[in-house]
Write a protein that holds these residues in place. Structure first.
Motif, PDB file in Angstrom:
ATOM      1  N   LYS A 219      33.325   0.005  79.987  1.00 54.62           N
ATOM      2  CA  LYS A 219      32.030   0.041  79.304  1.00 54.62           C
ATOM      3  C   LYS A 219      31.833  -1.292  78.592  1.00 54.62           C
ATOM      4  N   ASP A 220      30.872  -2.096  79.099  1.00 52.64           N
ATOM      5  CA  ASP A 220      30.637  -3.399  78.486  1.00 52.64           C
ATOM      6  C   ASP A 220      29.573  -3.305  77.392  1.00 52.64           C
ATOM      7  N   ARG A 221      29.260  -4.439  76.785  1.00 52.45           N
ATOM      8  CA  ARG A 221      28.280  -4.448  75.688  1.00 52.45           C
ATOM      9  C   ARG A 221      26.914  -3.962  76.162  1.00 52.45           C
ATOM     10  N   GLU A 222      26.576  -4.309  77.393  1.00 50.95           N
ATOM     11  CA  GLU A 222      25.285  -3.898  77.945  1.00 50.95           C
ATOM     12  C   GLU A 222      25.199  -2.381  78.041  1.00 50.95           C
ATOM     13  N   TYR A 223      26.321  -1.750  78.348  1.00 52.16           N
ATOM     14  CA  TYR A 223      26.351  -0.285  78.427  1.00 52.16           C
ATOM     15  C   TYR A 223      26.046   0.330  77.058  1.00 52.16           C
ATOM     16  N   PHE A 224      26.664  -0.187  76.019  1.00 50.07           N
ATOM     17  CA  PHE A 224      26.472   0.390  74.685  1.00 50.07           C
ATOM     18  C   PHE A 224      25.083   0.093  74.128  1.00 50.07           C
ATOM     19  N   ILE A 225      24.478  -1.019  74.570  1.00 48.89           N
ATOM     20  CA  ILE A 225      23.142  -1.366  74.094  1.00 48.89           C
ATOM     21  C   ILE A 225      22.047  -0.664  74.890  1.00 48.89           C
ATOM     22  N   ASN A 226      22.191  -0.698  76.238  1.00 44.65           N
ATOM     23  CA  ASN A 226      21.123  -0.175  77.105  1.00 44.65           C
ATOM     24  C   ASN A 226      21.552   0.957  78.030  1.00 44.65           C
ATOM     25  N   GLY A 227      22.844   1.307  77.999  1.00 44.96           N
ATOM     26  CA  GLY A 227      23.312   2.388  78.868  1.00 44.96           C
ATOM     27  C   GLY A 227      23.533   1.979  80.306  1.00 44.96           C
ATOM     28  N   ASN A 228      23.698   0.673  80.560  1.00 49.80           N
ATOM     29  CA  ASN A 228      23.874   0.175  81.925  1.00 49.80           C
ATOM     30  C   ASN A 228      25.308  -0.290  82.168  1.00 49.80           C
ATOM     31  N   ASN A 229      25.622  -0.491  83.460  1.00 54.41           N
ATOM     32  CA  ASN A 229      26.875  -1.127  83.889  1.00 54.41           C
ATOM     33  C   ASN A 229      28.120  -0.327  83.525  1.00 54.41           C
ATOM     34  N   LEU A 230      28.098   0.954  83.764  1.00 59.88           N
ATOM     35  CA  LEU A 230      29.290   1.782  83.583  1.00 59.88           C
ATOM     36  C   LEU A 230      30.104   1.790  84.870  1.00 59.88           C
ATOM     37  N   PHE A 231      31.379   1.410  84.773  1.00 66.91           N
ATOM     38  CA  PHE A 231      32.307   1.511  85.902  1.00 66.91           C
ATOM     39  C   PHE A 231      33.266   2.646  85.624  1.00 66.91           C
ATOM     40  N   GLU A 232      33.443   3.530  86.574  1.00 65.09           N
ATOM     41  CA  GLU A 232      34.362   4.659  86.411  1.00 65.09           C
ATOM     42  C   GLU A 232      34.917   5.027  87.773  1.00 65.09           C
ATOM     43  N   LYS A 233      36.243   5.108  87.865  1.00 61.93           N
ATOM     44  CA  LYS A 233      36.859   5.433  89.150  1.00 61.93           C
ATOM     45  C   LYS A 233      38.121   6.245  88.942  1.00 61.93           C
ATOM     46  N   GLU A 234      38.352   7.222  89.834  1.00 56.71           N
ATOM     47  CA  GLU A 234      39.557   8.052  89.789  1.00 56.71           C
ATOM     48  C   GLU A 234      40.627   7.452  90.697  1.00 56.71           C
ATOM     49  N   TYR A 235      41.907   7.572  90.266  1.00 57.19           N
ATOM     50  CA  TYR A 235      42.997   6.957  91.013  1.00 57.19           C
ATOM     51  C   TYR A 235      44.125   7.927  91.362  1.00 57.19           C
ATOM     52  N   GLY A 236      44.815   8.479  90.366  1.00 55.47           N
ATOM     53  CA  GLY A 236      45.965   9.331  90.655  1.00 55.47           C
ATOM     54  C   GLY A 236      47.181   8.540  91.082  1.00 55.47           C
ATOM     55  N   LEU A 237      47.415   7.374  90.451  1.00 52.55           N
ATOM     56  CA  LEU A 237      48.502   6.477  90.833  1.00 52.55           C
ATOM     57  C   LEU A 237      49.469   6.261  89.675  1.00 52.55           C
ATOM     58  N   SER A 238      50.652   5.773  90.006  1.00 51.57           N
ATOM     59  CA  SER A 238      51.637   5.420  88.985  1.00 51.57           C
ATOM     60  C   SER A 238      51.247   4.092  88.339  1.00 51.57           C
ATOM     61  N   PRO A 239      51.795   3.768  87.165  1.00 56.12           N
ATOM     62  CA  PRO A 239      51.504   2.468  86.557  1.00 56.12           C
ATOM     63  C   PRO A 239      51.836   1.301  87.482  1.00 56.12           C
ATOM     64  N   LYS A 240      52.945   1.390  88.206  1.00 61.25           N
ATOM     65  CA  LYS A 240      53.331   0.315  89.129  1.00 61.25           C
ATOM     66  C   LYS A 240      52.309   0.162  90.245  1.00 61.25           C
ATOM     67  N   GLU A 241      51.831   1.274  90.775  1.00 63.82           N
ATOM     68  CA  GLU A 241      50.826   1.221  91.842  1.00 63.82           C
ATOM     69  C   GLU A 241      49.498   0.683  91.334  1.00 63.82           C
ATOM     70  N   MET A 242      49.203   0.902  90.048  1.00 69.04           N
ATOM     71  CA  MET A 242      47.945   0.419  89.479  1.00 69.04           C
ATOM     72  C   MET A 242      47.883  -1.106  89.424  1.00 69.04           C
ATOM     73  N   LEU A 243      49.034  -1.768  89.434  1.00 66.98           N
ATOM     74  CA  LEU A 243      49.037  -3.231  89.422  1.00 66.98           C
ATOM     75  C   LEU A 243      48.369  -3.780  90.682  1.00 66.98           C
ATOM     76  N   ASN A 244      48.424  -3.012  91.781  1.00 69.90           N
ATOM     77  CA  ASN A 244      47.772  -3.449  93.020  1.00 69.90           C
ATOM     78  C   ASN A 244      46.255  -3.271  92.959  1.00 69.90           C
ATOM     79  N   LYS A 245      45.781  -2.536  91.968  1.00 72.93           N
ATOM     80  CA  LYS A 245      44.334  -2.294  91.796  1.00 72.93           C
ATOM     81  C   LYS A 245      43.745  -3.166  90.694  1.00 72.93           C
ATOM     82  N   LEU A 246      44.532  -4.101  90.207  1.00 67.22           N
ATOM     83  CA  LEU A 246      44.138  -4.884  89.045  1.00 67.22           C
ATOM     84  C   LEU A 246      42.837  -5.654  89.285  1.00 67.22           C
ATOM     85  N   GLN A 247      42.724  -6.288  90.452  1.00 65.38           N
ATOM     86  CA  GLN A 247      41.541  -7.096  90.732  1.00 65.38           C
ATOM     87  C   GLN A 247      40.284  -6.248  90.737  1.00 65.38           C
ATOM     88  N   GLU A 248      40.416  -5.024  91.237  1.00 61.34           N
ATOM     89  CA  GLU A 248      39.290  -4.102  91.271  1.00 61.34           C
ATOM     90  C   GLU A 248      38.822  -3.755  89.859  1.00 61.34           C
TER      91      GLU A 248
END
Length: 251
Positions: A219-248
């Motif tokens: 949730k960026d500043r624009e989201y809190f000001i105007n309600g825009n640009n919300l990113f939300e995604k489900e994963y179900g991964l271990s912390p180690k596996e999440m390192l491969n999703k870092l760029q995303e």
């Protein structure tokens, strides 16, 4: 450090106990045959929980050890502890976990670690346990005399293996240059906790845990000001596996 919020990154998931967990609570007196060391409980529900301070403190301690930083002594008497604190805004430990060593240049913590409460499924399973304790189990430990081998038993209370808690960590992005490394360190530290332990008695088998990252929200500043640009995604991964999703997560 500007103090402004560029973005909030919310990490949600589950903590599963792979062995019994003991995080101590207030002891208001020991009855004959009773528990020597009780667990911490929610005073409203009587359910055990994992304080955010326990997880956050463990993460900070492990990062200090990995980076081999210098330690200072804080407090006095029984409250005396050694930990790292500095006023370097680029310090990986202090910029993430905060520092107040210099009152004129304190560094606020960039992460919020919420208290972790029982999942609905675990609560229902623990309510069915027949252990004479609500939601928990007894564990008897022995301290042996090295000469006579005489045992001195003690009983501690543990949350049983298999129990799951819901956890949430919020990372406040205040510097884009630190963002990638800080998020990387959060996932690496959760993996380190898995290889270490939570709570008391880890060398005696207590406190082995496993994390599953189920959802990431941004949730960026624009989201809190105007309600825009919300990113939300489900994963179900271990912390180690999440390192491969870092760029995303960073995009």
């Amino acid at each position: 450090m500007t103090g402004k919020i560029i973005e909030k990154i919310i990490i949600k998931g589950k903590i599963e106990l792979k062995s019994g967990l003991h995080i101590g609570g207030a002891d208001f007196g020991i009855s004959i045959g009773g528990i020597d060391s009780p667990v911490i409980r929610n005073p409203l529900t009587n359910e055990p929980y994992i304080p955010g301070s326990s997880l956050k403190g463990k993460m900070r301690s492990l990062l200090e050890k990995v980076l081999d930083v210098d330690f200072e002594t804080f407090g006095s008497g029984k409250n005396k502890v050694k930990r790292h604190e500095c006023n370097d805004e680029n310090c990986k430990v202090c910029r993430l976990f905060g520092s107040s060593i210099d009152k004129n240049k304190s560094i606020p913590s960039k992460i919020i670690v919420r208290d972790s409460y029982l999942t609905k499924e675990s609560k229902e399973l623990l309510e069915k346990l027949d252990t004479d304790l609500p939601y928990t189990e007894w564990k008897t430990e022995n301290s042996l005399d090295r000469i006579t081998a005489a045992a001195s038993p003690r009983q501690i209370e543990r949350v049983p293996a298999g129990t799951k808690f819901e956890f949430e960590i919020v990372y406040n992005v205040e510097n884009e240059n630190h963002k990638k490394e800080d998020i990387e360190n959060i996932f690496k530290l959760l993996e380190l906790v898995e290889e270490d332990y939570l709570g008391k008695g880890g060398s005696r088998g207590n406190g082995k845990v496993e994390f599953t990252i189920e959802k990431i929200a941004k949730k960026d500043r624009e989201y809190f000001i105007n309600g825009n640009n919300l990113f939300e995604k489900e994963y179900g991964l271990s912390p180690k596996e999440m390192l491969n999703k870092l760029q995303e997560i960073l995009e």
